[in-house]
Design a protein around this motif. Structure first.
Motif, mmCIF file in Angstrom:
data_model
loop_
_atom_site.group_PDB
_atom_site.id
_atom_site.type_symbol
_atom_site.label_atom_id
_atom_site.label_comp_id
_atom_site.label_asym_id
_atom_site.label_seq_id
_atom_site.Cartn_x
_atom_site.Cartn_y
_atom_site.Cartn_z
ATOM 1 N N TYR A 115 0.848 -1.195 0.000
ATOM 2 C CA TYR A 115 0.000 0.000 0.000
ATOM 3 C C TYR A 115 0.883 1.244 0.000
ATOM 4 O O TYR A 115 1.978 1.249 0.567
ATOM 5 C CB TYR A 115 -0.875 0.053 1.260
ATOM 6 C CG TYR A 115 -1.845 -1.065 1.413
ATOM 7 C CD1 TYR A 115 -3.170 -0.945 0.993
ATOM 8 C CD2 TYR A 115 -1.465 -2.268 2.010
ATOM 9 C CE1 TYR A 115 -4.074 -1.980 1.155
ATOM 10 C CE2 TYR A 115 -2.358 -3.315 2.173
ATOM 11 C CZ TYR A 115 -3.666 -3.159 1.743
ATOM 12 O OH TYR A 115 -4.560 -4.187 1.911
ATOM 13 N N LEU B 34 -4.773 5.445 2.423
ATOM 14 C CA LEU B 34 -4.022 4.298 1.923
ATOM 15 C C LEU B 34 -4.553 3.906 0.557
ATOM 16 O O LEU B 34 -5.771 3.892 0.347
ATOM 17 C CB LEU B 34 -4.160 3.090 2.861
ATOM 18 C CG LEU B 34 -3.321 3.035 4.124
ATOM 19 C CD1 LEU B 34 -3.696 1.791 4.919
ATOM 20 C CD2 LEU B 34 -1.827 3.023 3.820
ATOM 21 N N LEU C 70 -4.027 0.790 -2.371
ATOM 22 C CA LEU C 70 -3.407 -0.457 -2.810
ATOM 23 C C LEU C 70 -2.492 -0.168 -4.000
ATOM 24 O O LEU C 70 -2.858 0.573 -4.910
ATOM 25 C CB LEU C 70 -4.498 -1.452 -3.214
ATOM 26 C CG LEU C 70 -4.063 -2.870 -3.580
ATOM 27 C CD1 LEU C 70 -3.520 -3.601 -2.358
ATOM 28 C CD2 LEU C 70 -5.245 -3.630 -4.178
ATOM 29 N N SER C 71 -1.292 -0.733 -3.996
ATOM 30 C CA SER C 71 -0.295 -0.378 -5.007
ATOM 31 C C SER C 71 -0.773 -0.642 -6.429
ATOM 32 O O SER C 71 -0.353 0.042 -7.368
ATOM 33 C CB SER C 71 1.016 -1.135 -4.750
ATOM 34 O OG SER C 71 0.805 -2.537 -4.795
#
Length: 214
Positions: free
Chosen positions: A34, A169, A171-172
């Motif tokens: 993240y 945050l 998620l990548s």
């Protein structure tokens, strides 16, 4: 989330990455990355950005509103979590309806930066900090600017609660969400990676200066 919806949200490349992660879970290997992003914009800057949107359809939500949402998303377990959030007094939720259907919902909190329960990790927020959490858009309404609109609304809500530093945050693999957050004035701070290897848990953090910013 269906395969079609996942590809629509994440793209083919990142959807494949998510699929491979699912395969690894079968052999007890899990990892998730993240980006933690921070926003320090003042109320005047946010107000200027908010002029691009109409907020007349935004409502502060309660538990009964979520019961009108998609039952496959807001199931019994999710509704229990939502009830606990409201009872804490440190979570607030906002949403948009289309007729009687809840098509968008999102949260802010002054309590902590939370992660999935299985990671057993959270980061307490300081007195001047807030956190944008858990936004959901109905698949039929994605790509219509709701997330960008509500990002600004949530930041302003936290500013009104006296919070000068706000976090989110991403998620990548979630490129659309990342673009939306950057457009709202957020900047990358840290990359956080959770690794579960045959039952053992690892938590890795890299400050933005230690990365190539990808």
């Amino acid at each position: 989330m269906s395969i079609r919806d996942k590809v629509k949200q994440y793209g083919w490349e990142n959807s494949l990455k998510l699929f491979l992660k699912g395969i690894l879970r079968i052999v007890r290997i899990e990892f998730e990355s993240y980006w933690l992003l921070e926003n320090n914009l003042c109320s005047d800057e946010i107000s200027q950005k908010m002029k691009d949107f109409d907020y007349s359809d935004v409502k502060e939500l309660n538990l009964e509103d979520f019961k009108k949402g998609d039952p496959t998303i807001f199931n019994e377990v999710k509704l229990k979590l939502i009830e606990e959030r409201f009872e804490s007094g440190q979570y607030w939720s906002y949403g948009v309806f289309s007729g009687s259907e809840l098509i968008y919902s999102c949260w802010i909190t002054t309590l902590e930066i939370g992660f999935r329960k299985k990671y057993n990790t959270s980061i307490p927020l300081l007195e001047d900090e807030g956190y944008l959490e858990d936004a959901y858009t109905h698949p039929d309404y994605r790509g219509k600017g709701l997330h960008s609109k509500m990002n600004l609304f949530r930041i302003m809500s936290l500013i009104k609660k006296g919070k000068s530093r706000n976090y989110v945050l991403v998620l990548s693999e979630n490129n659309p969400a990342m673009k939306s957050q950057l457009k709202s004035g957020f900047v990358k701070v840290e990359k956080m990676t959770f690794l579960i290897l045959f039952g053992k848990h690892f938590f890795l953090k890299k400050h933005i200066n230690d990365t190539n910013k990808n």
